[in-house]
Design a protein around this motif. Structure first.
Motif, PDB file in Angstrom:
ATOM      1  N   UNK A   1      33.585  27.746  42.233  1.00 39.37           N
ATOM      2  CA  UNK A   1      32.644  28.726  41.665  1.00 39.37           C
ATOM      3  C   UNK A   1      32.517  29.952  42.566  1.00 39.37           C
ATOM      4  N   UNK A   2      32.397  29.729  43.865  1.00 43.81           N
ATOM      5  CA  UNK A   2      32.270  30.847  44.811  1.00 43.81           C
ATOM      6  C   UNK A   2      33.535  31.702  44.779  1.00 43.81           C
ATOM      7  N   UNK A   3      34.699  31.072  44.797  1.00 41.60           N
ATOM      8  CA  UNK A   3      35.963  31.814  44.783  1.00 41.60           C
ATOM      9  C   UNK A   3      36.127  32.588  43.475  1.00 41.60           C
ATOM     10  N   UNK A   4      35.797  31.956  42.347  1.00 40.49           N
ATOM     11  CA  UNK A   4      35.902  32.652  41.060  1.00 40.49           C
ATOM     12  C   UNK A   4      34.957  33.849  41.002  1.00 40.49           C
ATOM     13  N   UNK A   5      33.744  33.682  41.496  1.00 36.00           N
ATOM     14  CA  UNK A   5      32.791  34.796  41.498  1.00 36.00           C
ATOM     15  C   UNK A   5      33.273  35.926  42.393  1.00 36.00           C
ATOM     16  N   UNK A   6      33.876  35.572  43.524  1.00 39.55           N
ATOM     17  CA  UNK A   6      34.423  36.578  44.426  1.00 39.55           C
ATOM     18  C   UNK A   6      35.553  37.356  43.749  1.00 39.55           C
ATOM     19  N   UNK A   7      36.437  36.634  43.075  1.00 38.28           N
ATOM     20  CA  UNK A   7      37.543  37.291  42.370  1.00 38.28           C
ATOM     21  C   UNK A   7      37.001  38.208  41.274  1.00 38.28           C
ATOM     22  N   UNK A   8      35.978  37.766  40.554  1.00 32.51           N
ATOM     23  CA  UNK A   8      35.372  38.621  39.519  1.00 32.51           C
ATOM     24  C   UNK A   8      34.834  39.923  40.125  1.00 32.51           C
ATOM     25  N   UNK A   9      34.162  39.811  41.283  1.00 32.57           N
ATOM     26  CA  UNK A   9      33.640  41.023  41.938  1.00 32.57           C
ATOM     27  C   UNK A   9      34.783  41.951  42.330  1.00 32.57           C
ATOM     28  N   UNK A  10      35.852  41.375  42.871  1.00 31.51           N
ATOM     29  CA  UNK A  10      36.991  42.192  43.277  1.00 31.51           C
ATOM     30  C   UNK A  10      37.664  42.855  42.074  1.00 31.51           C
ATOM     31  N   UNK A  11      37.727  42.161  40.956  1.00 32.28           N
ATOM     32  CA  UNK A  11      38.287  42.763  39.736  1.00 32.28           C
ATOM     33  C   UNK A  11      37.412  43.926  39.286  1.00 32.28           C
ATOM     34  N   UNK A  12      36.091  43.745  39.369  1.00 25.98           N
ATOM     35  CA  UNK A  12      35.167  44.836  39.020  1.00 25.98           C
ATOM     36  C   UNK A  12      35.365  46.042  39.915  1.00 25.98           C
ATOM     37  N   UNK A  13      35.560  45.793  41.213  1.00 28.98           N
ATOM     38  CA  UNK A  13      35.804  46.891  42.148  1.00 28.98           C
ATOM     39  C   UNK A  13      37.120  47.588  41.826  1.00 28.98           C
ATOM     40  N   UNK A  14      38.128  46.814  41.466  1.00 30.21           N
ATOM     41  CA  UNK A  14      39.418  47.390  41.092  1.00 30.21           C
ATOM     42  C   UNK A  14      39.258  48.255  39.839  1.00 30.21           C
ATOM     43  N   UNK A  15      38.508  47.743  38.872  1.00 32.91           N
ATOM     44  CA  UNK A  15      38.253  48.523  37.653  1.00 32.91           C
ATOM     45  C   UNK A  15      37.534  49.824  37.954  1.00 32.91           C
ATOM     46  N   UNK A  16      36.589  49.783  38.882  1.00 33.93           N
ATOM     47  CA  UNK A  16      35.867  51.003  39.253  1.00 33.93           C
ATOM     48  C   UNK A  16      36.816  52.016  39.889  1.00 33.93           C
ATOM     49  N   UNK A  17      37.726  51.524  40.736  1.00 33.82           N
ATOM     50  CA  UNK A  17      38.699  52.442  41.356  1.00 33.82           C
ATOM     51  C   UNK A  17      39.621  53.049  40.296  1.00 33.82           C
ATOM     52  N   UNK A  18      40.054  52.227  39.325  1.00 33.01           N
ATOM     53  CA  UNK A  18      40.913  52.748  38.257  1.00 33.01           C
ATOM     54  C   UNK A  18      40.151  53.752  37.398  1.00 33.01           C
TER      55      UNK A  18
END
Length: 163
Positions: free
Chosen positions: A110-127
């Motif tokens: 759960x912690x790893x999945x939530x971390x990956x979700x946050x990183x995907x959100x950050x990537x989306x913000x950069x894009x």
């Protein structure tokens, strides 16, 4: 009473992970620490606890509710006097929320999945920012983000198979 929100559940998983890491047997704890990154945790207290547990395991120091605060004190890892005094209470509270340390692999996932979700959100913000930028390196930025997303996907698959 309302249902917990996603951030509440994310932080609950982080708390449970810390509690289970303190209570878990060495083998289960080592597997979890190999899977987790310290940066997977949003809560800085959880991040601090995991870093400390990781260090204790590396130095072959037993991890429990007594040894962890003593280790922190002995090595001067916490300089905030108020927090230092409440570390044992905070850890005991995390441990009390864990019905069994056998659930540690689920919490780690759960912690790893939530971390990956946050990183995907950050990537989306950069894009998204790229669409507003008038720069010649748009293709490079997009390629970098695709590479980041591919690495996140691989990490999530690895975490899923390790737990």
């Amino acid at each position: 009473m309302t249902a917990p929100t996603a951030p509440d559940l994310s932080l609950a998983a982080e708390d449970a992970t810390v509690g289970a890491l303190v209570l878990a047997a060495d083998g289960l704890r080592r597997n979890a620490l190999m899977t987790l990154s310290d940066n997977d945790f949003q809560d800085r207290r959880c991040q601090f606890a995991v870093k400390t547990i990781r260090r204790m395991v590396a130095e072959s120091v037993p991890v429990d509710l007594v040894t962890l605060p003593a280790f922190v004190e002995r090595h001067g890892l916490l300089t905030d006097g108020a927090l230092r005094g409440s570390l044992a209470v905070w850890l005991a509270d995390r441990c009390s929320q864990v019905p069994t340390p056998a659930s540690l692999p689920w919490y780690v996932l759960q912690v790893a999945e939530n971390s990956v979700r946050r990183e995907i959100g950050e990537s989306g913000a950069r894009l998204s920012a790229v669409t507003e930028a008038a720069t010649a390196s748009v293709a490079t930025i997009i390629a970098d983000e695709i590479s980041t997303l591919a690495a996140l996907s691989e990490r999530l698959q690895a975490v899923s198979t390790n737990v």
